[in-house]
Design an enzyme around this catalytic site. Structure first.
Site, short mmCIF file in Angstrom:
data_model
loop_
_atom_site.label_atom_id
_atom_site.label_comp_id
_atom_site.label_asym_id
_atom_site.label_seq_id
_atom_site.Cartn_x
_atom_site.Cartn_y
_atom_site.Cartn_z
N HIS A 163 -17.18 2.67 8.17
CA HIS A 163 -16.75 4.14 7.71
C HIS A 163 -15.77 4.59 7.38
CE1 HIS A 163 -21.78 3.82 7.61
NE2 HIS A 163 -21.29 3.87 8.94
N LYS A 191 10.40 7.13 -0.52
CA LYS A 191 8.50 6.54 -0.45
C LYS A 191 8.80 4.19 0.13
CE LYS A 191 5.47 7.33 -2.66
NZ LYS A 191 4.63 7.15 -4.02
N SER A 193 10.69 4.52 -4.90
CA SER A 193 9.89 5.25 -6.30
C SER A 193 11.27 4.92 -6.61
CB SER A 193 9.17 5.83 -5.41
OG SER A 193 9.23 7.12 -6.41
N GLU A 227 -0.71 -4.11 -3.25
CA GLU A 227 -1.39 -3.66 -4.08
C GLU A 227 -1.63 -4.64 -4.56
OE1 GLU A 227 -0.36 0.87 -3.51
OE2 GLU A 227 1.78 -0.08 -4.28
#
Ligand code: ARG
Length: 459
Positions: free
Chosen positions: A156, A283, A277, A290
């Protein structure tokens, strides 16, 4: 001119021609079409439709065509042929004239296309098997290198019980092994030759289809021509295997994206597979992962698409079946690209040992150990679970880990708890106890790594 011009008086409409053509995507089958055509020319020679010399002329011209076109498949697109079969035939005729017109004797594009497609699938299966094994090797090497990295295991997305990074790697090895076994299974059923099935009812020429099949490396010839030209089970099976494997790759990506997040901070991905970024200089985004996660969608889409195309399709060949290709070609490329990318990700990442361990210590992931400790002292598990839960609550309120609670605090909840509790709830003890088959104990993991290295010939 189209292959079927004789029956027609008027020209095809320009829009229909564009709609009907498959050359823009089936040009990737050029090599397979030439190989199957050479095999077919040998059959024609055996049944004396062409002479030995004519066969040699056809074969040389086809091989010459293959050489010319290899690495220049873009040239195929300049033609306005209907499909790759017409293109090969037209070019053969351009090279050797009338003789080229004999090649299609006894053959149909219906048995031709599925033969080409099976040959193509077979080559791609070999490539994928190789890369899936390479990915397993990378997981195993990582498992070996990081054998002492303890981290939390999750259910979970809550810290559940401590595991090791090696153990996590080996979980993916298991998934990849199933992917490999599924692919081998697809190959087993796929590897039968439809060539010689003609349009739908077999060929009227006395040919030896088994001999033809083995000349192209197939295990046997297919049994029923009607089925042979209708069958695209292998496309469905291959796309199912791709879809399942892509699920594995997407879960790997998701795990890694989380491990790499500022919140978990367990690993650092290499600069070579991340991007920055344009606005926020701090970043480092896990783009490769992804994209793997997202590309799962198009592979699943292709599986859905072929299932719907084939559902309720009457026997035997229907032009609907031309729609089997683009999704398949794209999915196999996508799948293979994702496997290669996963290899790159694993090769270059770094593990942050300290923060992995800290997260395992802080998450009360050793609470089960206290319950098991009490069970060993005769307490029923439900009761023990409850006591351990109360201790967790107490530790949370004191902002401590379970290991930091005083013995007197433990004893407030159960007099059966003694000083030896501390050694029972260390992370190492949590791991070591789980030493039965499939457990996280380092001794088990070590054995699994040795077995995997033997299986994959890693020395
Ligand atoms: N381009 C066709 C396909 O991909 C080849 C088979 C054509 N057969 C036919 N009868 N029109 O399915």
């Amino acid at each position: 001119m189209a292959l079927w011009g004789g029956r027609f008086i008027n020209e095809s409409h320009k829009l229909f021609k564009e709609f009907n053509t498959s050359l823009s995507f089936d040009n990737v089958l050029v090599e397979e079409d030439i190989i199957a055509s050479i095999a077919w020319s040998k059959v024609l020679m055996k049944i004396k439709v062409i002479t030995e010399k004519e066969q040699t002329t056809i074969e040389s011209a086809l091989l010459e065509l293959l050489m010319e076109i290899k690495n220049h498949t873009k040239n195929i697109l300049a033609s306005n042929c209907e499909d790759i079969h017409s293109w090969v035939e037209e070019n053969l005729i351009n090279k050797i004239g009338q003789l080229g017109k004999k090649l299609h004797t006894g053959r149909s594009r219906n048995d031709q296309i599925t033969t080409d497609l099976k040959l193509w699938c077979r080559n791609k299966i070999y490539l994928l098997l190789k890369n899936l094994i390479e990915l397993q090797k990378n997981f195993i090497l990582n498992a070996e290198f990081n054998h002492d990295v303890i981290m939390p295991g999750y259910t979970h997305l809550q810290r559940a019980q401590p595991i090791t990074f090696s153990y996590w790697c080996l979980a993916y090895v298991e998934m990849l092994r199933r992917d490999v076994s599924r692919l081998k299974d697809v190959l087993k059923r796929l590897n039968t030759s439809p060539l010689g099935s003609g349009a739908l009812s077999g060929t009227a020429w006395k040919i030896n289809r088994e001999e033809l099949a083995s000349s192209m490396g197939f295990d046997s010839a297919t049994n029923n021509a009607l089925d042979s030209v209708s069958d695209r089970d292998y496309v469905i099976e291959l796309l199912s295997s791709a879809s399942i494997s892509m699920i594995h790759l997407s879960r790997f990506s998701e795990d890694m994206i989380f491990f790499n997040s500022g919140e978990a901070n367990f690993i650092e991905l290499s600069d070579s597979i991340t991007s920055g970024s344009s606005l926020m200089p701090q970043k480092k985004n896990p783009d490769a992962l992804e994209l793997i996660r997202a590309k799962c969608g198009r592979v699943h889409g292709a599986l859905m698409s072929i299932l719907v195309v084939l559902k309720s399709l009457p026997l035997s060949y229907n032009k609907d079946m031309q729609e089997d290709k683009e999704g398949l070609f794209d999915s196999i490329k996508t799948w293979n690209d994702c496997v290669c990318m996963a290899i790159l990700v694993l090769k270059n990442m770094k593990i942050k040992y300290e923060s992995c361990r800290k997260a395992a210590e802080e998450g009360y992931s050793n609470a089960t150990e206290i319950a098991d400790y009490l069970v060993k002292k005769g307490v029923a598990f439900r009761e023990a679970h409850n006591i351990s839960g109360q201790l967790v609550l107490r530790a949370i309120s004191e902002k401590k880990s379970l290991n930091d609670l005083e013995l007197s605090v433990f004893q407030n909840y159960s007099k059966l708890i003694k000083d030896d509790i501390y050694k029972h709830i260390t992370l190492e003890s949590c791991l070591d106890k789980r030493s039965s088959k499939g457990g996280v104990a380092p001794s088990q993991v070590y054995e699994e790594i040795i077995k995997a290295k033997k299986r994959l010939n890693i020395f």
